[in-house]
Design an enzyme around this catalytic site. Structure first.
Site, PDB file in Angstrom:
ATOM      1  N   THR A  39     -29.468  32.026 116.505  1.00 10.51           N
ATOM      2  CA  THR A  39     -29.929  30.992 118.221  1.00 10.51           C
ATOM      3  C   THR A  39     -29.974  29.645 117.727  1.00 10.51           C
ATOM      4  OG1 THR A  39     -31.898  31.892 118.548  1.00 10.51           O
ATOM      5  CG2 THR A  39     -30.554  33.078 119.758  1.00 10.51           C
ATOM      6  N   GLY A  40     -30.325  29.027 117.208  1.00  9.02           N
ATOM      7  CA  GLY A  40     -30.246  28.137 116.743  1.00  9.02           C
ATOM      8  C   GLY A  40     -29.228  27.336 116.601  1.00  9.02           C
ATOM      9  N   GLY A 106     -45.639  35.452 102.647  1.00  8.36           N
ATOM     10  CA  GLY A 106     -45.142  36.457 101.344  1.00  8.36           C
ATOM     11  C   GLY A 106     -45.180  34.615 100.703  1.00  8.36           C
ATOM     12  N   ALA A 118     -45.843  31.184 115.498  1.00 11.14           N
ATOM     13  CA  ALA A 118     -45.144  31.260 116.667  1.00 11.14           C
ATOM     14  C   ALA A 118     -45.096  32.898 117.580  1.00 11.14           C
ATOM     15  CB  ALA A 118     -43.842  30.437 116.979  1.00 11.14           C
ATOM     16  N   TYR A 149     -39.091  42.807 121.084  1.00 11.86           N
ATOM     17  CA  TYR A 149     -39.813  40.918 121.362  1.00 11.86           C
ATOM     18  C   TYR A 149     -41.661  40.904 121.744  1.00 11.86           C
ATOM     19  CZ  TYR A 149     -40.477  36.075 121.713  1.00 11.86           C
ATOM     20  OH  TYR A 149     -40.955  34.320 122.097  1.00 11.86           O
ATOM     21  N   ARG A 190     -33.137  32.264 130.907  1.00 11.29           N
ATOM     22  CA  ARG A 190     -34.309  31.659 130.358  1.00 11.29           C
ATOM     23  C   ARG A 190     -34.041  31.447 132.221  1.00 11.29           C
ATOM     24  NH1 ARG A 190     -37.367  30.224 125.614  1.00 11.29           N
ATOM     25  NH2 ARG A 190     -35.446  29.017 124.761  1.00 11.29           N
TER      26      ARG A 190
HETATM   27  N1  UDP Z   1     -35.225  34.389 136.825  1.00  9.66           N
HETATM   28  C1  UDP Z   1     -34.633  34.368 137.353  1.00  9.66           C
HETATM   29  N2  UDP Z   1     -32.954  33.683 137.205  1.00  9.66           N
HETATM   30  C2  UDP Z   1     -33.311  33.541 136.576  1.00  9.66           C
HETATM   31  C3  UDP Z   1     -33.395  33.857 135.068  1.00  9.66           C
HETATM   32  C4  UDP Z   1     -34.954  33.927 135.162  1.00  9.66           C
HETATM   33  O1  UDP Z   1     -35.114  34.796 138.451  1.00  9.66           O
HETATM   34  O2  UDP Z   1     -31.236  33.385 136.310  1.00  9.66           O
HETATM   35  C5  UDP Z   1     -37.087  34.662 136.831  1.00  9.66           C
HETATM   36  C6  UDP Z   1     -37.485  36.033 135.440  1.00  9.66           C
HETATM   37  O3  UDP Z   1     -37.068  37.367 136.258  1.00  9.66           O
HETATM   38  C7  UDP Z   1     -38.852  35.556 135.313  1.00  9.66           C
HETATM   39  C8  UDP Z   1     -38.862  34.484 135.351  1.00  9.66           C
HETATM   40  O4  UDP Z   1     -37.918  33.278 136.014  1.00  9.66           O
HETATM   41  O5  UDP Z   1     -39.256  36.897 136.565  1.00  9.66           O
HETATM   42  C9  UDP Z   1     -39.052  33.606 134.028  1.00  9.66           C
HETATM   43  O6  UDP Z   1     -38.474  33.996 133.159  1.00  9.66           O
HETATM   44  P1  UDP Z   1     -37.871  33.857 131.935  1.00  9.66           P
HETATM   45  O7  UDP Z   1     -36.598  34.013 131.714  1.00  9.66           O
HETATM   46  O8  UDP Z   1     -36.929  31.933 131.408  1.00  9.66           O
HETATM   47  O9  UDP Z   1     -39.174  33.668 130.885  1.00  9.66           O
HETATM   48  P2  UDP Z   1     -39.801  35.201 130.828  1.00  9.66           P
HETATM   49  O10 UDP Z   1     -41.044  34.649 131.431  1.00  9.66           O
HETATM   50  O11 UDP Z   1     -39.602  36.129 131.648  1.00  9.66           O
HETATM   51  O12 UDP Z   1     -40.032  35.130 129.327  1.00  9.66           O
END
Ligand code: UDP
Length: 334
Positions: A39-40, A106, A118, A149, A190
């Site tokens: 993913t990087g 380790g 993290a 996760y 995200r």
């Molecule tokens: N979200 C959304 N539309 C998108 C992507 C995310 O409404 O296209 C919403 C998602 O359902 C969550 C919030 O935005 O409620 C934050 O999502 P993100 O994936 O950024 O991080 P999370 O806090 O859920 O890990």
């Protein structure tokens, strides 16, 4: 800890890892970035390759890690970290949180290096306590899609504390809340990359559910400062680092659309399973022991991020355009 010394940053080519590499180089450290690049992205660190104190190791941290020479600190940031990524890479996500954390610990033990994990606000799951304090144990569904996760990070925290208690290793745990900024991947799913790239392309902006779920967004520079201070503190128990200014996702989407000057309309899509309904860090511990709090307000942070996304969306569109022009100029096959 020797200062400046030599640090290993796993996940060094990722969004947060690359910003940390830059910060430690700027502070005079020798920095080894390690990443398996699933993913990087090397584009995040290519500007560092000419730096005399930067080295990159292309390696999967779930395998045995060998780093020659002394290390003063290991910052373990390797992991898929967006809901889309860890849903697509569930086994790798579990492996890097468990096996990868064990390997990194380790190595820290062998080198007598300070270790910083993290971790994440996902440890609190869909929280029943608001805002979330570090002493809240969370409300996590271990068998839901996000369990890969959440549980990997909870295991990683337990393993880190075991090394601290049993091996007397110097360890730190940061619980990272939603963070944004340049170098987020356009398509990592995200909220911010989705909304910003959709708005810049003039596409519909997809809000999940009715958008009433809340998040609190922290600008990456603030997060890096908090991590820097935590590493240099003496606190072994978890510390929340995030921005407590909370808003609904619908308001966040509207803000991004407005800032992009876009005509995109907002459309609603089904809410992903176990999507937390509320999230806000209680940062009183960070304020007290690190004298840390976020400094970058949302408008400033979003404006800096927008500049980056404009460049990326523009480059992606130009590449597609060149691709389709080339295709159009190919001779027809008979
Ligand atoms: N979200 C959304 N539309 C998108 C992507 C995310 O409404 O296209 C919403 C998602 O359902 C969550 C919030 O935005 O409620 C934050 O999502 P993100 O994936 O950024 O991080 P999370 O806090 O859920 O890990």
């Amino acid at each position: 800890m020797n200062k400046p010394g030599r640090v290993l940053i796993t996940g060094g080519a990722g969004f947060l890892g690359s910003h940390l590499c830059e910060r430690f180089l700027a502070e005079g450290y020798d920095v080894i970035g390690m990443d398996n690049l699933i993913t990087g992205d090397l584009a995040n660190i290519e500007h560092l390759f000419s730096h005399p104190r930067f080295h990159f190791h292309h390696q999967d941290v779930t395998e045995f890690i060998h780093v020659p020479g002394a290390l003063d600190a290991i910052l373990h940031f390797a992991s898929p970290a967006s809901p889309v990524d860890y849903l697509e890479l569930p086994i790798q996500t579990l492996k890097v949180g468990s096996l990868g954390t064990h390997k990194a610990l380790g190595l820290a033990h062998a080198k007598q290096a300070r270790f910083l994990l993290a971790s994440t606000s996902e440890c609190y799951g869909d929280p029943l306590v608001h805002p979330q304090r570090e002493d809240y144990w969370g409300n996590v569904n271990p068998v839901g899609p996000r369990g890969v996760y959440d549980e990997a990070k909870r295991f990683a925290e337990a393993m880190t504390m075991a090394y601290h208690r049993f091996h007397k290793l110097e360890t730190r745990i940061v619980r990272i809340f939603n963070t944004y900024g340049p170098r987020m991947r356009l398509n990592d799913g995200r909220a911010l990359p989705a909304f910003m790239s959709q708005a810049l392309r003039g596409e519909d902006v997809t809000v999940f559910g009715d958008g009433s779920q809340t998040r609190s967004f922290c600008y990456v520079d603030d997060l890096v400062e908090g991590i820097w201070r935590l590493l240099h503190s003496s606190e072994a128990l978890p510390v929340n680092i995030g921005n407590p200014s909370e808003m609904t996702i619908l308001d966040f989407a509207k803000k991004v659309v407005q800032l992009c000057g876009s005509g995109s309309k907002i459309v609603f899509k089904p809410l992903p399973e176990d999507d937390p309904k509320i999230r806000q860090p209680d940062i009183s511990k960070a304020r007290r022991i690190l004298q840390w709090e976020p400094k970058v307000d949302l408008n400033t942070g979003l404006a800096r991020t927008l500049e980056y996304f404009r460049g990326r969306v523009g480059a992606a569109q130009a590449a597609r355009q060149v691709g389709s022009e080339r295709k159009a100029s190919w001779p027809e096959r008979s």
